[in-house]
Design an enzyme around this catalytic site. Sequence first.
Site, PDB file in Angstrom:
ATOM      1  N   ASP A  24       0.637  -1.060  -0.061  1.00  0.00           N
ATOM      2  CA  ASP A  24       0.163   0.119   0.020  1.00  0.00           C
ATOM      3  C   ASP A  24       1.057   1.266   0.055  1.00  0.00           C
ATOM      4  O   ASP A  24       1.836   1.544   0.900  1.00  0.00           O
ATOM      5  CB  ASP A  24      -0.710   0.075   1.126  1.00  0.00           C
ATOM      6  N   HIS A  65     -11.332  -2.399   2.938  1.00  0.00           N
ATOM      7  CA  HIS A  65     -11.091  -2.210   4.479  1.00  0.00           C
ATOM      8  C   HIS A  65     -12.135  -0.847   5.013  1.00  0.00           C
ATOM      9  O   HIS A  65     -12.147  -0.570   6.224  1.00  0.00           O
ATOM     10  CB  HIS A  65      -9.711  -1.950   4.999  1.00  0.00           C
ATOM     11  N   ASP A  66     -12.396  -0.328   3.956  1.00  0.00           N
ATOM     12  CA  ASP A  66     -13.400   0.994   4.024  1.00  0.00           C
ATOM     13  C   ASP A  66     -14.814   0.480   3.925  1.00  0.00           C
ATOM     14  O   ASP A  66     -15.503   1.720   4.072  1.00  0.00           O
ATOM     15  CB  ASP A  66     -13.000   1.899   2.956  1.00  0.00           C
ATOM     16  N   ASP A 120      -2.941   4.794  -2.340  1.00  0.00           N
ATOM     17  CA  ASP A 120      -4.016   5.377  -1.479  1.00  0.00           C
ATOM     18  C   ASP A 120      -4.465   6.663  -1.981  1.00  0.00           C
ATOM     19  O   ASP A 120      -3.445   7.551  -2.428  1.00  0.00           O
ATOM     20  CB  ASP A 120      -3.471   5.375  -0.268  1.00  0.00           C
ATOM     21  N   GLU A 178      -6.441   4.302  -5.933  1.00  0.00           N
ATOM     22  CA  GLU A 178      -7.578   4.468  -5.341  1.00  0.00           C
ATOM     23  C   GLU A 178      -8.253   5.902  -5.770  1.00  0.00           C
ATOM     24  O   GLU A 178      -7.591   6.865  -5.304  1.00  0.00           O
ATOM     25  CB  GLU A 178      -7.564   4.343  -3.820  1.00  0.00           C
TER      26      GLU A 178
END
Length: 537
Positions: free
Chosen positions: A96, A313-314, A197, A239
């Site tokens: 990440d 995970h969000d 990210d 993302e």
Amino acid sequence: MNWWKNAVVYQVYPKSFQDTNGDGIGDIKGIISRLDYLETLGINALWLSPVYKSPNDDNGYDISDYKAIHPDYGTMEDMDVLISEARERGIRIIMDLVVNHTSDEHEWFQEALKGKDNPFRDYYVWRDPVNGGPPNDLQSSFSGSAWEFDENSGQYYLHIFSRKQPDLNWENETMRREIYDMINFWLDKGIGGFRMDVIDHIGKVPEEKIVVNGPKLHEYLQEMNEATFRHYDVMTVGETWGATPENAALFSDPDRHELSMIFQFEHIMLDEQPGKAKWDLKELDLIDLKNTFKKWQTEIGENSWNSLFWNNHDTPRIVSRWGNDQEYRVESAKAFAILLHNMQGTPYIYQGEEVGLVNTPITDISQANDIETINMYQERIEQGYSKEDILKSINVKGRDNARRPIPWSNEEQGGFTSGNPWQELNEQYSTINVADALDDKESVFYTYQQLIKLRKEHEILVKGQFKLILEDDQQIFAYERELGDEKWTVIANLSETEQSRSVGNKIVQPVISNYKKDSYNLSDLTLKPYEAFVYKN
Ligand code: TEU
Ligand code: CA
């Protein structure tokens, strides 16, 4: 063909995956111990949410040292072992990359705080007050102003996320070069790429309140690619909450040398009231879902590449969100899997999704861990919302839902830890867990395993043209894939009631289905709740 075009990626949220030393926190050794399981599932790459040194204000998305591993997770040696052990099983590690911001505890920010003349000052975004207050009314994604006052210098710094996540200043070339060096440090370890990210934020223009898709975004991505990715056989996925089919090609057209693909979130936002926050709930309209997929499957153009996901995970767990996590937990989890994994793009599976894990509701805000949730709760209480209303939104949409420790078995604490887990497991772990799924040939796990295998064996799933059919149907989501003279059809009843339709005049055998059935009569089709199947025409 690039390796990532028929790959399936599995996301690990390390804190909740597997603990090995009894401190209640998942660790890298725990991931290594589960690689055989992931190999059995059949995935090709593992996206690892951040394991870097971090004060964990946002569970690792606030990095204080990009080249160090958080001691909770282990050591750099463990990381090297993970990379090589994974590779032996045909699994590449996707790190990440969080470079829109650092932690305020990062050395660069600590230096920057020393004053306006510090050489690191300009690594971050500083502005003078306006009329004795913040430079403008830009809001943080985690509630409140995006500007934080620094007493010492009398200036504000920008933080689109928490105040412990100051934004990096991408206008500063020295900073950019340091980031590229760091990227190469990881690439040289032999990783398989990066998940990037909030990467569409790096060209922001705070004065004009432009946060995503700023004017220099693509220039920075091309510069980054030239300095890093281009020299390795890796995949990158950005993302990009602000992506549109029109700008998808700007990111992922190979000739532009930016990213391999992006995550777009249009489908993820369909159950919120337009123009409002994710907490302002709205029922999902199946027609909207169908049209959104149609758009992303058909409008991004030949030179773009899709990613496919229901979960990360969000987001809340898909089976609780749009399926039925009670009576039809297994059927609906499989239906959503079948629906997504026959589309074009690189599929992502979020840990636990492959066994149909469900949301974990809370009854009091003290049970929440996530900073986004906690800040929003505070803000809405101040705005006069009722506790009940806020908790309802949290239970439907909150990020903690997907961040509970993985139940590996029905042992104590689900076999996640021998100590006290950092967060409670979902209380259903004695009946919903990985060991039980592996023991049951009819479990959700084997549907995922079969879908991953199909993608590797059938070019049509990678390259076939997508066509939405039964467009106006309110209960059924159906589409075709076509490549040369081959055609596959996917049909899923996304309702809780039986549906009858006539969609052809043949009797067909399913390639994959979620109810035990040898054949389907297309002229007199009766689909049970959440029944889904795929057939070759
Ligand atoms: O998420 C980006 C982001 O915009 C999220 O805040 C998103 O809006 C929210 O989760 C929706 O509920 C990324 C990471 O995936 C997230 O975990 C981090 O908190 C965030 O960036 C900051 O790094
Ligand atoms: Ca541990």
